[in-house]
Design a protein around this motif. Sequence first.
Motif, mmCIF file in Angstrom:
data_model
loop_
_atom_site.group_PDB
_atom_site.id
_atom_site.type_symbol
_atom_site.label_atom_id
_atom_site.label_comp_id
_atom_site.label_asym_id
_atom_site.label_seq_id
_atom_site.Cartn_x
_atom_site.Cartn_y
_atom_site.Cartn_z
ATOM 1 N N LYS A 74 0.844 -1.183 0.000
ATOM 2 C CA LYS A 74 0.000 0.000 0.000
ATOM 3 C C LYS A 74 0.886 1.242 0.000
ATOM 4 C CE LYS A 74 -3.690 2.326 2.364
ATOM 5 N NZ LYS A 74 -4.401 2.599 3.583
ATOM 6 N N ILE A 75 0.397 2.296 -0.653
ATOM 7 C CA ILE A 75 1.177 3.529 -0.664
ATOM 8 C C ILE A 75 0.679 4.444 0.434
ATOM 9 C CG2 ILE A 75 1.826 5.551 -2.010
ATOM 10 C CD1 ILE A 75 1.594 3.828 -4.484
ATOM 11 N N TYR A 76 1.582 4.765 1.350
ATOM 12 C CA TYR A 76 1.240 5.619 2.490
ATOM 13 C C TYR A 76 1.903 6.980 2.325
ATOM 14 C CZ TYR A 76 -0.167 1.432 5.066
ATOM 15 O OH TYR A 76 -0.774 0.288 5.485
ATOM 16 N N THR A 77 1.431 7.929 3.103
ATOM 17 C CA THR A 77 2.077 9.232 3.158
ATOM 18 C C THR A 77 2.629 9.427 4.564
ATOM 19 O OG1 THR A 77 0.413 10.035 1.645
ATOM 20 C CG2 THR A 77 1.755 11.686 2.724
ATOM 21 N N ALA A 78 3.893 9.820 4.632
ATOM 22 C CA ALA A 78 4.497 10.073 5.943
ATOM 23 C C ALA A 78 4.061 11.451 6.421
ATOM 24 C CB ALA A 78 6.014 9.992 5.846
ATOM 25 N N GLY A 79 3.161 11.493 7.354
ATOM 26 C CA GLY A 79 2.649 12.777 7.830
ATOM 27 C C GLY A 79 1.681 13.377 6.825
ATOM 28 N N LEU A 80 1.162 14.535 7.141
ATOM 29 C CA LEU A 80 0.143 15.132 6.280
ATOM 30 C C LEU A 80 0.747 15.634 4.974
ATOM 31 C CD1 LEU A 80 -2.820 15.679 6.386
ATOM 32 C CD2 LEU A 80 -2.328 17.964 7.235
ATOM 33 N N LEU A 81 1.941 16.222 5.060
ATOM 34 C CA LEU A 81 2.570 16.791 3.867
ATOM 35 C C LEU A 81 3.841 16.038 3.492
ATOM 36 C CD1 LEU A 81 2.248 20.507 4.932
ATOM 37 C CD2 LEU A 81 0.895 19.336 3.222
ATOM 38 N N GLY A 82 4.117 14.938 4.178
ATOM 39 C CA GLY A 82 5.370 14.219 3.958
ATOM 40 C C GLY A 82 5.394 13.530 2.620
ATOM 41 N N GLU A 83 6.509 12.881 2.360
ATOM 42 C CA GLU A 83 6.608 12.195 1.070
ATOM 43 C C GLU A 83 6.002 10.800 1.173
ATOM 44 O OE1 GLU A 83 10.871 9.963 0.850
ATOM 45 O OE2 GLU A 83 10.695 11.983 0.050
ATOM 46 N N GLN A 84 5.713 10.212 0.008
ATOM 47 C CA GLN A 84 5.004 8.937 0.011
ATOM 48 C C GLN A 84 5.973 7.777 -0.011
ATOM 49 O OE1 GLN A 84 2.167 10.024 -3.145
ATOM 50 N NE2 GLN A 84 0.656 9.747 -1.543
ATOM 51 N N TYR A 85 5.558 6.674 0.574
ATOM 52 C CA TYR A 85 6.406 5.483 0.598
ATOM 53 C C TYR A 85 5.515 4.257 0.462
ATOM 54 C CZ TYR A 85 4.922 4.959 5.484
ATOM 55 O OH TYR A 85 4.194 4.810 6.610
ATOM 56 N N VAL A 86 6.150 3.126 0.168
ATOM 57 C CA VAL A 86 5.402 1.887 0.016
ATOM 58 C C VAL A 86 5.478 1.123 1.324
ATOM 59 C CG1 VAL A 86 5.199 -0.249 -1.272
ATOM 60 C CG2 VAL A 86 5.977 1.812 -2.423
ATOM 61 N N GLY A 87 4.327 0.805 1.880
ATOM 62 C CA GLY A 87 4.280 0.000 3.092
ATOM 63 C C GLY A 87 3.856 -1.418 2.744
ATOM 64 N N LEU A 88 4.569 -2.395 3.291
ATOM 65 C CA LEU A 88 4.215 -3.794 3.032
ATOM 66 C C LEU A 88 3.600 -4.384 4.291
ATOM 67 C CD1 LEU A 88 7.470 -5.024 1.257
ATOM 68 C CD2 LEU A 88 5.381 -4.189 0.201
ATOM 69 N N GLU A 89 2.526 -5.204 4.103
ATOM 70 C CA GLU A 89 1.984 -5.922 5.245
ATOM 71 C C GLU A 89 2.047 -7.402 4.939
ATOM 72 O OE1 GLU A 89 -1.864 -4.327 6.432
ATOM 73 O OE2 GLU A 89 -0.907 -2.358 6.266
ATOM 74 N N PRO A 90 2.675 -8.180 5.808
ATOM 75 C CA PRO A 90 2.955 -9.577 5.483
ATOM 76 C C PRO A 90 1.670 -10.413 5.380
ATOM 77 C CG PRO A 90 3.498 -9.109 7.761
ATOM 78 C CD PRO A 90 3.167 -7.799 7.136
ATOM 79 N N LEU A 147 11.710 28.139 8.308
ATOM 80 C CA LEU A 147 11.100 26.821 8.505
ATOM 81 C C LEU A 147 10.216 26.798 9.751
ATOM 82 C CD1 LEU A 147 14.081 24.507 7.563
ATOM 83 C CD2 LEU A 147 12.002 24.899 6.264
ATOM 84 N N SER A 148 10.583 27.582 10.788
ATOM 85 C CA SER A 148 9.803 27.518 12.019
ATOM 86 C C SER A 148 8.409 28.109 11.814
ATOM 87 C CB SER A 148 10.527 28.255 13.151
ATOM 88 O OG SER A 148 10.640 29.621 12.837
ATOM 89 N N ARG A 149 8.245 28.945 10.790
ATOM 90 C CA ARG A 149 6.895 29.452 10.500
ATOM 91 C C ARG A 149 5.956 28.342 10.071
ATOM 92 N NH1 ARG A 149 6.981 34.902 7.079
ATOM 93 N NH2 ARG A 149 7.858 36.234 8.665
ATOM 94 N N PHE A 150 6.523 27.307 9.453
ATOM 95 C CA PHE A 150 5.689 26.187 9.005
ATOM 96 C C PHE A 150 5.803 25.008 9.943
ATOM 97 C CE2 PHE A 150 7.235 28.516 5.288
ATOM 98 C CZ PHE A 150 6.019 28.982 4.822
ATOM 99 N N GLY A 151 6.489 25.197 11.054
ATOM 100 C CA GLY A 151 6.673 24.097 11.989
ATOM 101 C C GLY A 151 7.523 22.996 11.405
ATOM 102 N N ALA A 152 8.431 23.351 10.517
ATOM 103 C CA ALA A 152 9.234 22.325 9.847
ATOM 104 C C ALA A 152 10.705 22.446 10.221
ATOM 105 C CB ALA A 152 9.048 22.429 8.342
ATOM 106 N N GLU A 153 10.984 22.798 11.495
ATOM 107 C CA GLU A 153 12.387 22.938 11.900
ATOM 108 C C GLU A 153 13.152 21.644 11.720
ATOM 109 O OE1 GLU A 153 9.833 23.659 13.902
ATOM 110 O OE2 GLU A 153 10.229 25.410 15.166
#
Lengths: 159, 262
Positions: free
Chosen positions: A103-119, B80-86
């Motif tokens: 499954k493709i997950y996102t790390a955090g709300l704005l983070g980058e995406q990664y592939v998660g595997l579930e066995p 970065l601290s303005r966006f909480g991305a320190e």
Amino acid sequence: MKKLNAHGIEILVGAFVAAGFVAMFFLAMKVSNLGAVTVGDGYQVTARFRNVGGLKVRAPVSMGGVPLGKVVGIHFDDKTFDAVVTMEIDRKHAQIPDDTYAKIYTAGLLGEQYVGLEPGGSDKNLKQGSEIRMTQSALVLEEVIGQFIFSKAQEGSKP
Amino acid sequence: MNAVLDWLAALGRAGLGALERLGRGHLLLLGILAGLGPLARRPGLLLQQMNSVGVRSVLIIAVSGIFVGMVLGLQGHYILSRFGAEATLGVMVAASLVRELGPVVTALLFAGRAGSALTAEIGLMKATEQLSGLEMMAVNPVYRVLTPRFLAGFLSMPLLAAMFSALGVWGGWFVGVGLLGVDDGTYWSQMQAKIDLHEDIQNGVVKSLVFGFVCSWIAIFQGYDCVPTSEGVSRATTKTVVHSALAVLGLDFVLTALMFGK
């Protein structure tokens, strides 16, 4: 300034070159990801997704939050209109069942995406060239919001 | 009518002059590279030049590296601290240093500190006819004087740039983690997760190798090609710094587009 003899110059230049290489070594080991998972000697598996969202090459592939490998290629299949993701998994982790779920997950709300595997529970393991059949696409935020608004609107239209 | 013809003639002369200098520069480069073989038999010459070109540039490179890193840490943290991305401060500091600032600022400082000295030294050797004197004694001045200086500049540059980047990362850490309270672990782990050995660090080293080559070449050519008077030497020294800076900034754009553009 004191005139240096030949030996003094040799020592200074030696120290300079050594300091330069220490700096490069520091950059390689401490700043870059060389010290972390080094894949390169691994086996490749593919998975088909309807939608990979913002998945990028070099994104991590992890199971249970631990990185096992990385994405090495993303292609488009002209016949089935699927995105084919090629992943390289470290050879240390050769005991992954072949009915594993990707499954493709996102790390955090704005983070980058990664592939998660579930066995899964199969006896057979994934090997070089095998395909992960059970996949789930990336969550596209706009679709989720759209669905939410749509369902709210439907609720509102009921008397 | 005559004025137009004169103007055209001046333009043509300038164009031919530029072309001629370009040709002389490349022929000189060939001569310098041909001297690498003879130089291998006398490594002492290279050592001396490594000392004056490389070792004596360490201080200014180290101080600038630390301060550039510290400024990046401060400014990066502010934004970065303005966006909480320190947490991504380490990535920002390391990426900007390793990819751009390390090679470019080192090359600019190198042109000012070492390149101008090389030009002035060689130009004065020419003005005081030391180069002709060497030739009289059947010593090839290109092999004896220019090749060791060129190779020393070419080899020193990546080492200096690596020191600059490493100290800059440390300076950013000092400000970010030490003074502004970014978490130590995230500073390094985010950096290690995002900075790639091949993509970022190797390309930065390639850049600094190219800059070292170009800066040393420009400095040595300007010195060797100068008008052998005190005014000529001063003009050549100025040209070294200006041309090196322009070449570094222009090439940096081209190299960035080639290596990082997809």
